[in-house]
Scaffold this active site. Structure first.
Site, PDB file in Angstrom:
ATOM      1  N   ARG A   1       0.818  -1.192   0.000  1.00  0.00           N
ATOM      2  CA  ARG A   1       0.000   0.000   0.000  1.00  0.00           C
ATOM      3  C   ARG A   1       0.859   1.251   0.000  1.00  0.00           C
ATOM      4  O   ARG A   1       2.029   1.221   0.336  1.00  0.00           O
ATOM      5  CB  ARG A   1      -0.907   0.001   1.223  1.00  0.00           C
ATOM      6  CG  ARG A   1      -0.226   0.267   2.546  1.00  0.00           C
ATOM      7  CD  ARG A   1      -1.271   0.625   3.577  1.00  0.00           C
ATOM      8  NE  ARG A   1      -0.908   0.184   4.887  1.00  0.00           N
ATOM      9  CZ  ARG A   1      -1.025  -1.054   5.291  1.00  0.00           C
ATOM     10  NH1 ARG A   1      -1.443  -1.969   4.468  1.00  0.00           N
ATOM     11  NH2 ARG A   1      -0.712  -1.399   6.514  1.00  0.00           N
TER      12      ARG A   1
ATOM     13  N   ARG B   1       1.806   4.145   1.917  1.00  0.00           N
ATOM     14  CA  ARG B   1       1.720   4.700   3.260  1.00  0.00           C
ATOM     15  C   ARG B   1       2.821   5.748   3.374  1.00  0.00           C
ATOM     16  O   ARG B   1       2.920   6.624   2.542  1.00  0.00           O
ATOM     17  CB  ARG B   1       1.846   3.591   4.294  1.00  0.00           C
ATOM     18  CG  ARG B   1       0.654   2.635   4.258  1.00  0.00           C
ATOM     19  CD  ARG B   1       0.421   1.963   5.578  1.00  0.00           C
ATOM     20  NE  ARG B   1       1.289   0.818   5.726  1.00  0.00           N
ATOM     21  CZ  ARG B   1       1.250   0.002   6.759  1.00  0.00           C
ATOM     22  NH1 ARG B   1       0.398   0.194   7.732  1.00  0.00           N
ATOM     23  NH2 ARG B   1       2.061  -1.014   6.849  1.00  0.00           N
TER      24      ARG B   1
ATOM     25  N   GLY C   1      -6.583  -6.001   8.144  1.00  0.00           N
ATOM     26  CA  GLY C   1      -5.944  -5.012   7.288  1.00  0.00           C
ATOM     27  C   GLY C   1      -4.850  -4.270   8.019  1.00  0.00           C
ATOM     28  O   GLY C   1      -4.255  -4.792   8.964  1.00  0.00           O
ATOM     29  N   CYS C   2      -4.585  -3.054   7.607  1.00  0.00           N
ATOM     30  CA  CYS C   2      -3.542  -2.238   8.229  1.00  0.00           C
ATOM     31  C   CYS C   2      -3.777  -2.105   9.724  1.00  0.00           C
ATOM     32  O   CYS C   2      -4.859  -1.718  10.166  1.00  0.00           O
ATOM     33  CB  CYS C   2      -3.529  -0.857   7.587  1.00  0.00           C
ATOM     34  SG  CYS C   2      -2.438   0.312   8.406  1.00  0.00           S
ATOM     35  N   PHE C   3      -2.763  -2.394  10.512  1.00  0.00           N
ATOM     36  CA  PHE C   3      -2.963  -2.349  11.967  1.00  0.00           C
ATOM     37  C   PHE C   3      -3.131  -0.944  12.510  1.00  0.00           C
ATOM     38  O   PHE C   3      -3.616  -0.768  13.620  1.00  0.00           O
ATOM     39  CB  PHE C   3      -1.867  -3.095  12.733  1.00  0.00           C
ATOM     40  CG  PHE C   3      -0.440  -2.890  12.315  1.00  0.00           C
ATOM     41  CD1 PHE C   3       0.014  -1.733  11.695  1.00  0.00           C
ATOM     42  CD2 PHE C   3       0.492  -3.897  12.554  1.00  0.00           C
ATOM     43  CE1 PHE C   3       1.349  -1.560  11.342  1.00  0.00           C
ATOM     44  CE2 PHE C   3       1.831  -3.747  12.204  1.00  0.00           C
ATOM     45  CZ  PHE C   3       2.259  -2.567  11.593  1.00  0.00           C
TER      46      PHE C   3
END
Length: 233
Positions: free
Chosen positions: A3, A5, A53-55
């Site tokens: 992703r 980020r 998903g993203c933590f």
């Protein structure tokens, strides 16, 4: 697939994505029934480990949840040797980005935590991805710490699938927790520390807003942060 980020080849690419999209993600809050079967009352702090998903967003939601005494971003599903962000990001370690939720069962039940997890934290019908994030490290998973947790999780998924709450079946994997490894310090409290970061503003802030909207009785305005917990120990 990785992703966009903060480790981006070009910050301009991330900013372009943010400004090309609405100020908030068009993420609908999903209203779901409470679990028909919940964990029995217990004494002492309990642990739930969840991946969705993203933590960053998962941690952010549970840090705003009343009854949660600590929520730590980390890795579960792989070995200690590969519990490293860059390695996990390859999607080959078996790890999922996960959050260890420590909670007071006198203030919130395991079933309520799962209800929040399935309702506002993520979309449990997406296989090995969440939104823009693709790979097994972003899978939907529940890492149980007891037979009772497994019973509650299995029953709740069957209940939600039976009620056809979602247009597609839930793909969340349930398995016993072997170990949880906290993520690097720069990942902790990320939503609170970087609320205007494009990825957070677009993907994760709406989740906290949905928590406040759907679970007002369980919402904390001031998050319970990892950094604050360390400062008091």
């Amino acid at each position: 697939m990785r992703r966009t980020r903060f480790h981006v080849p070009s910050l301009l690419a991330a900013l372009a994505l943010a400004f090309a999209a609405p100020a908030r993600a068009a993420e609908e809050a999903v209203v779901i029934p409470t679990p028909a079967i919940d964990a029995a009352p217990a004494s002492g702090i309990q642990t739930a480990v969840l991946a969705g998903g993203c933590f960053w967003g998962v941690q952010g939601v549970f840090q705003h949840t009343a009854g949660v005494v600590n929520a730590v971003s980390g890795y579960a599903g792989g070995t200690k040797a590969t519990a490293d962000y860059r390695m996990v990001s390859s999607g080959t370690t078996g790890h999922a980005e996960a959050v260890e939720v420590k909670y007071d069962p006198k203030k919130i039940t395991y079933g309520k935590i799962l209800q929040i997890f399935f309702s506002v934290v993520h979309d449990p019908t997406q296989l090995d991805r969440q939104g823009p994030d693709v790979g097994t490290q972003y899978r939907s998973a529940i890492f149980t710490t007891s037979d009772e947790q497994k019973k509650v999780a299995d029953a709740y998924i069957a209940q939600l699938n039976g009620a056809k709450v979602y247009k597609k079946p839930i793909v969340t994997k349930i398995g016993a927790l072997e170990a949880f490894y906290p993520a690097e310090a720069y990942h902790q409290d990320y939503l609170t520390l970087h609320p205007t970061q494009p990825y957070i503003a677009y993907n994760d802030i709406p989740k906290v807003e949905n928590l406040k909207k759907l679970f007002a009785d369980n919402y904390l305005e001031k998050p319970t942060l990892v950094s604050a917990s360390k400062a008091t120990n």
